[in-house]
Motif scaffolding. Structure first.
Motif, short mmCIF file in Angstrom:
data_model
loop_
_atom_site.label_atom_id
_atom_site.label_comp_id
_atom_site.label_asym_id
_atom_site.label_seq_id
_atom_site.Cartn_x
_atom_site.Cartn_y
_atom_site.Cartn_z
N ARG A 42 -8.76 3.22 -7.06
CA ARG A 42 -7.86 3.16 -5.90
C ARG A 42 -6.73 2.17 -6.14
N GLN A 88 0.84 -1.18 0.00
CA GLN A 88 0.00 0.00 0.00
C GLN A 88 0.88 1.25 0.00
N THR A 102 -14.80 2.85 -8.06
CA THR A 102 -14.09 3.47 -6.94
C THR A 102 -12.86 2.67 -6.55
N THR A 145 -2.73 3.02 -6.78
CA THR A 145 -1.75 2.37 -5.90
C THR A 145 -0.68 1.64 -6.71
#
Length: 645
Positions: free
Chosen positions: A93, A2, A89, A97
């Motif tokens: 994301r 992450q 969404t 990332t």
């Protein structure tokens, strides 16, 4: 991985054999992120392509006047809408990332390679190219790595829609199943030309970036010689070449985009024309016609990702090639790990020049060519040239530095070049460097004669009572050249390496400060091996051993006074006089019989006696490079003494 977990504890060992293999390596090392992005992409695209079936089901329910089926179709449309929002969404994301983590991995790899190669990197790759790779190229590499998973999800969704239409309505589904592959493959003949134009544009842009970076780095020199306009014209021409290349590349991509709009439109017209005929013959229902029409219309959305992946690969391939070229560079004889990690000690020897540096002594090296001195200093630090071999690499205690693990080599030898860099931050942070712990910051600052520097930092700080907490601006721009040089020297002294190599450490200070610095270095480095590249008589007179390097080889070894008296080439470098002038002047003085005792010794010492006037900062000197008195200055002073007597 992450974003909050960055940087990577270990970015890994890249496959830098080629650009495509480097991109493949990056993708494999982000397999978890790629699978996550693929899963969310499938959810998003499948929900989007499921809308036509819901709409067709609803229209057919209206035609059949079935309220239950209409309510069911409404619920399915709401469900698709929620799944589209959810998938979009989290796809965004996951994609961002993947983009950022891939770019961060490349930046870490480049930073690690830069640290490993040190000053040898810029001798093998232009500084501007390194800047281009670590900025724009990193972004484009991350773009392609991220786009792969979205393209895969889009391609699978297209296959799913085609199969579903063939099952749902074979007559129209076969038309769509045949037409969609044609749409996807129609632009393939144009991609090689578009890729070549994109490569050409990237090459021109890279050259322009290199030119701009190198020009900015040498702006002060360019202003000194009046070369701003020349390099401005060069950059203007380079930027125009980039613009023309970008326009030609954009034309090709615009053509591809136009085809991506035109062919789906033609397929849509074909489906409607054929479907209307089937509906008139009652071979299909109105709902089925609307479903197929809507599906073909929405297929343009996932089909755009075919164009995007082609663009991403075209732009990222030259970027990956340049990054792989930098990452594939190695030290001249990189066999790190073949020896243990212990730090060697003993005499240092350079087989290429014949230079011998005895352990535990202060050795001064005199070179007539400053560039040659800088290259020799780099060699002593283990940064050998590309063509160097283990037989010609510098040895410390009999161990070749190039065969040591990198950490051990840099622990053993520290090289401070003539233009050290000060990073922004507090003085405490600047001096917080790895060291033996035997030398405190206070001792190093005192040895480097930094008292006035501390006062200047306090005066320039609004809230720091302790000079160690005073902030230093970027590159120490608020300090003078001499102050920056002394702070860098203090930082080097704190590290207390086995061998400390200093390249012109006092070139920007006056003679009185230089004399105190020379005493401080000798006192603080007592019993440690120190090499000083200098032509200052004050430093040379305090050295245990002075070595003259002429044309890449050791030409003379001895004490400073002995070499001044007996070695014309040495005297020419130290006194800044030519060999003929030095020989003539010295012969005139000695034959005149007016030099006695200590004054004669002062002449033989190259003018470094107590009568030396203070010198200015090197950038203000209008005479010799370091503002040192020449032999002519000493002769003039002797004539004044004689007239007074």
């Amino acid at each position: 991985m992450q974003i909050q977990d960055l940087p990577y504890p270990d970015p890994g060992v890249p496959d830098a054999h080629s650009g495509p293999r480097f991109l493949w390596w990056l993708g494999r090392n982000q397999l978890g992120g790629q699978l996550k992005s693929l899963a969310w992409g499938l959810l998003h695209f499948t929900s989007v392509t499921g809308l036509p079936f819901c709409v067709g089901f609803a229209i057919q329910a209206v035609v059949d006047r079935s309220g239950a089926r209409l309510a069911l179709s409404g619920g399915l449309l709401a469900l698709c809408g929620m799944l589209i929002a959810l998938g979009d969404t989290f796809l965004h994301r996951a994609a961002v990332t993947n983009w950022i983590t891939a770019a961060a991995r490349v930046q870490q790899l480049l930073a690690r390679k830069t640290a490993q190669l040190g000053s040898a990197l810029t001798r093998r790759v232009a500084a501007g190219e390194i800047v281009a790779v670590s900025t724009g190229d990193v972004e484009k590499i991350g773009w392609f790595v991220e786009a792969v998973s979205r393209f895969t999800a889009a391609a699978l969704s297209v296959v799913f829609v085609c199969v579903a239409l063939v099952v749902y309505q074979p007559a129209l589904g076969i038309v769509v199943a045949v037409g969609v592959p044609i749409l996807a493959l129609a632009v393939l003949p144009l991609l090689p030309r578009a890729t070549r134009r994109a490569d050409f544009q990237r090459e021109k842009a890279g050259r322009a970036t290199e030119l701009a970076s190198d020009t900015v780095a040498g702006l002060r020199v360019l202003r000194g010689i009046g070369g701003e306009e020349l390099f401005l014209d060069r950059y203007r021409a380079a930027s125009q070449e980039v613009r023309h290349a970008a326009v030609r590349s954009a034309r090709m991509w615009a053509l591809i985009s136009g085809i991506q709009v035109l062919l789906p439109g033609l397929l849509l017209i074909t489906v409607v024309w054929y479907g209307v005929g089937l509906a008139r013959d009652d071979r299909i229902t109105i709902g089925e016609l609307v479903t197929v029409y809507s599906a073909v219309m929405l297929l343009s959305y996932p089909l755009r990702h075919f164009e995007e992946i082609a663009m991403a690969y075209s732009f990222s391939r030259p970027s990956a090639k340049r990054a792989a070229r930098v990452l594939s560079l190695e030290r001249a004889t990189d066999t790190a790990g073949s020896l243990d990690a212990s730090v060697p000690s003993g005499d240092m020897h350079d087989p290429a020049t014949g230079l011998l540096v005895p352990a535990g002594r202060l050795t001064a090296v005199v070179c007539g060519d400053p560039d040659a001195a800088g290259r020799l200093a780099e060699r002593l630090g283990g940064h050998a040239a590309e063509e160097a071999s283990s037989d010609t690499s510098v040895r410390l205690g009999g161990v070749p530095l190039d065969e040591l693990p990198l950490d051990s080599a840099r622990t053993a030898v520290l090289v401070q070049d003539k233009d050290p860099v000060l990073l922004s931050g507090t003085l405490r942070e600047l001096l917080d460097v790895p060291g033996s712990g035997d030398i405190t910051p206070e001792e190093a600052l005192a040895a480097a004669q930094c008292g006035d520097v501390l006062e200047a930092l306090i005066q320039g700080s609004l809230d720091a009572a302790d000079p160690m907490d005073a902030r230093i601006t970027e590159r120490g721009r608020s300090l003078s050249g001499g102050q920056r040089q002394r702070l860098a020297l203090a930082r080097s002294l704190i590290t207390d390496p086995e061998v400390l190599v200093l390249d012109e450490p006092t070139s920007a200070v006056d003679s009185h400060t230089e004399a105190r610095i020379a005493d401080g270095i000798r006192s603080l480095r007592e019993g440690r091996t120190t090499v000083v590249f200098t032509s200052s008589p004050l430093l040379l007179d305090l050295a245990d051993r002075v070595v003259l390097v002429h044309e890449g080889e050791v030409a003379a070894v001895g004490a400073h006074r002995e070499l001044v008296h007996g070695e014309p080439r040495y005297r020419a470098v130290v006194t800044r006089e030519t060999d003929e002038e030095a020989a003539a002047s010295l012969g005139e003085v000695l034959d005149g019989g007016v030099v006695e005792g200590g004054l004669r010794d002062g002449v033989r010492d190259g003018g470094a006696a107590k009568h030396d006037p203070p010198k200015k900062d090197s950038h203000q000197s209008h005479g010799s490079k370091h503002g040192k008195p020449t032999l002519s200055d000493v002769l003039n002073e002797l004539e004044e003494i004689e007239e007074t007597a």
